[in-house]
Design a protein around this motif. Structure first.
Motif, short mmCIF file in Angstrom:
data_model
loop_
_atom_site.label_atom_id
_atom_site.label_comp_id
_atom_site.label_asym_id
_atom_site.label_seq_id
_atom_site.Cartn_x
_atom_site.Cartn_y
_atom_site.Cartn_z
N ARG A 122 1.55 -12.94 -8.64
CA ARG A 122 2.43 -14.08 -8.17
C ARG A 122 4.17 -12.75 -7.56
O ARG A 122 3.53 -13.22 -6.62
N ALA A 123 3.88 -11.60 -8.35
CA ALA A 123 5.07 -11.09 -7.87
C ALA A 123 4.72 -10.49 -6.53
O ALA A 123 5.69 -10.41 -5.76
N GLU A 124 3.34 -9.80 -6.42
CA GLU A 124 3.23 -8.83 -5.60
C GLU A 124 2.76 -10.23 -5.06
O GLU A 124 3.38 -10.01 -3.27
N ILE A 125 2.81 -11.48 -4.96
CA ILE A 125 2.32 -11.63 -3.45
C ILE A 125 3.59 -12.64 -2.57
O ILE A 125 4.00 -12.42 -1.70
N GLU A 126 4.94 -12.99 -3.95
CA GLU A 126 5.76 -12.93 -3.99
C GLU A 126 6.57 -11.93 -2.64
O GLU A 126 7.24 -11.82 -1.27
N ARG A 167 16.04 -7.98 -2.73
CA ARG A 167 14.52 -8.64 -1.99
C ARG A 167 13.61 -8.60 -3.59
O ARG A 167 13.74 -8.22 -4.66
N PRO A 168 12.18 -8.86 -3.46
CA PRO A 168 11.64 -9.71 -4.66
C PRO A 168 10.73 -7.53 -4.96
O PRO A 168 11.03 -6.91 -3.85
N SER A 169 10.70 -7.82 -6.14
CA SER A 169 10.15 -5.72 -6.71
C SER A 169 9.05 -5.30 -5.85
O SER A 169 7.64 -6.25 -5.68
N ARG A 170 8.62 -4.53 -5.92
CA ARG A 170 7.54 -3.90 -4.97
C ARG A 170 6.31 -3.19 -6.03
O ARG A 170 7.13 -2.91 -7.09
N ARG A 171 5.14 -3.45 -6.06
CA ARG A 171 4.44 -2.77 -7.06
C ARG A 171 3.37 -1.78 -5.90
O ARG A 171 3.44 -1.64 -5.20
N LEU A 172 4.42 -0.33 -6.57
CA LEU A 172 3.61 0.58 -5.39
C LEU A 172 2.61 1.56 -6.08
O LEU A 172 2.66 1.52 -7.10
N TYR A 173 1.53 1.82 -4.96
CA TYR A 173 0.29 2.24 -5.26
C TYR A 173 0.09 3.69 -5.35
O TYR A 173 1.04 4.17 -3.67
N SER A 174 -0.90 4.46 -5.43
CA SER A 174 -0.69 5.10 -4.92
C SER A 174 -2.06 6.30 -5.20
O SER A 174 -3.25 5.79 -6.24
N LEU A 175 -3.20 7.19 -4.27
CA LEU A 175 -5.00 7.33 -4.45
C LEU A 175 -4.25 8.56 -5.79
O LEU A 175 -3.65 9.64 -5.77
N THR A 176 -5.08 8.68 -6.63
CA THR A 176 -5.40 9.38 -7.89
C THR A 176 -6.53 10.48 -7.35
O THR A 176 -7.28 10.35 -5.75
N ALA A 177 -6.42 11.54 -7.88
CA ALA A 177 -7.90 12.65 -7.81
C ALA A 177 -8.58 12.20 -7.07
O ALA A 177 -10.30 12.49 -6.56
N LEU A 178 -9.34 11.04 -8.46
CA LEU A 178 -10.81 11.10 -8.57
C LEU A 178 -11.17 9.69 -6.85
O LEU A 178 -11.42 9.75 -5.97
N GLY A 179 -9.72 9.09 -6.55
CA GLY A 179 -9.60 8.30 -5.33
C GLY A 179 -9.41 9.36 -4.04
O GLY A 179 -10.71 9.07 -3.50
N PRO A 220 14.80 -3.40 -5.60
CA PRO A 220 14.83 -4.47 -5.56
C PRO A 220 16.37 -5.91 -4.96
O PRO A 220 16.82 -5.97 -3.92
N ALA A 221 16.98 -5.14 -6.73
CA ALA A 221 17.79 -6.16 -6.63
C ALA A 221 19.73 -5.63 -5.55
O ALA A 221 20.28 -6.46 -5.31
N ARG A 222 19.50 -4.08 -5.68
CA ARG A 222 20.68 -3.84 -4.74
C ARG A 222 20.36 -4.44 -3.21
O ARG A 222 20.86 -4.89 -2.74
N GLU A 223 18.43 -4.16 -2.88
CA GLU A 223 18.38 -4.54 -1.61
C GLU A 223 17.98 -6.44 -1.07
O GLU A 223 17.45 -6.93 -0.13
#
Lengths: 120, 159
Positions: B32-36, A81-93, A76-79
């Motif tokens: 807050r970071a997620e909403i941002e 933009r704010p940092s992203r929280r990345l999700y993924s599905l587990t085997a249970l999911g 995100p620093a390079r781009e």
């Protein structure tokens, strides 16, 4: 109304289903991406509300159906933009999606049988 | 970025700050970071697709408003994960508020138009009735006798 522990509401099932598609492509997703995926699936112009979406994502993570990580801060620093929280599905999911699909199929079959027994 | 979009983003930030205040630092910062990130992505996505800034602003506000109950519930749950009392209290308070609002609206609908205030007594008074005519003055005693005043007495004409 309190729901049974472990039971999924339709939004959670939809999230898991969308996450399964992304998992097959070996992709992770962030919140906005999921909101767009859900909107596209439901053909809705209005995306899922922030509170509803992030609460559901948090619940799914707590249930072990999703896992999340914050992306490398250099990206995100390079781009710029704010940092992203990345999700993924587990085997249970993935298993939960399969179970939900089986349940939906059996409900559809039951409805079909009922329609055959009780003509309109 | 237009003023409308700036205002919508600012409102979303303020609301997120409000309901996350007082939470555990890691939880608070994460939300807050997620909403941002979501706000930035939606703005960027609209820009890429050539969407109107006003539409993005409305989308942000609608998503914010519709998610507020979940935000509050999440905030309550996150404060005391094992205690269900605050959630129950919030639900009861919400239900009570909704019931009161319904009762209030129903009472307004049942009443119909408002009654006309009694204006005639206060401001639009009719003029007072004219005073009764003054009675004629009493006749003097000398004029009261028959014949003396030159008038014909009230006697039988056959006599």
């Amino acid at each position: 109304m309190r729901r049974k522990p472990g039971a999924l509401v339709p939004l959670e099932i939809a999230i898991c289903r969308a996450a399964l598609i992304l998992r097959r492509r070996d992709e992770e997703f962030h919140g906005y991406e999921m909101a767009r995926a859900l909107g596209a699936e439901a053909d809705a112009r209005l995306l899922t509300a922030y509170g509803t979406l992030y609460r559901a994502l948090g619940r799914l993570e707590k249930m072990g159906l999703l896992k999340s990580r914050w992306e490398d801060p250099r990206i995100p620093a390079r781009e710029s933009r704010p940092s992203r929280r990345l999700y993924s599905l587990t085997a249970l999911g993935a298993e939960a999606v399969a179970t939900a699909r089986r349940a939906a199929d059996s409900r559809a079959r039951a409805r079909k049988r009922l329609r055959r027994l009780v003509p309109a | 970025m237009t003023r409308t979009l700036e205002a919508a983003i600012a409102i979303a930030r303020v609301w997120t700050r409000l309901y996350t205040s007082g939470l555990d630092q890691s939880l608070r910062d994460a939300r807050r970071a997620e909403i941002e990130s979501d706000l930035w992505e939606s703005h960027e996505d609209a820009r890429r697709r050539g969407g109107a800034a006003t539409e993005v602003a409305l989308q942000i506000l609608a998503r914010l408003l519709l998610g507020m109950p979940h935000d509050l519930l999440w905030s309550i749950e996150s404060r005391r994960p094992c205690d269900h009392r605050p959630r129950r209290l919030a639900l009861i308070a919400g239900a009570a508020l909704v019931s009161l609002a319904v009762l209030w609206v129903a009472s307004i609908l049942r009443e119909g138009p408002l009654p006309v205030p009694p204006h005639s007594m206060v401001f639009v008074a009719s003029p007072p009735p004219p005073p009764p005519p003054t009675p004629p003055p009493p006749l003097p005693s000398s004029m009261a006798d028959n014949g003396r005043d030159g008038r014909r007495p009230a006697t039988d004409p056959r006599r």
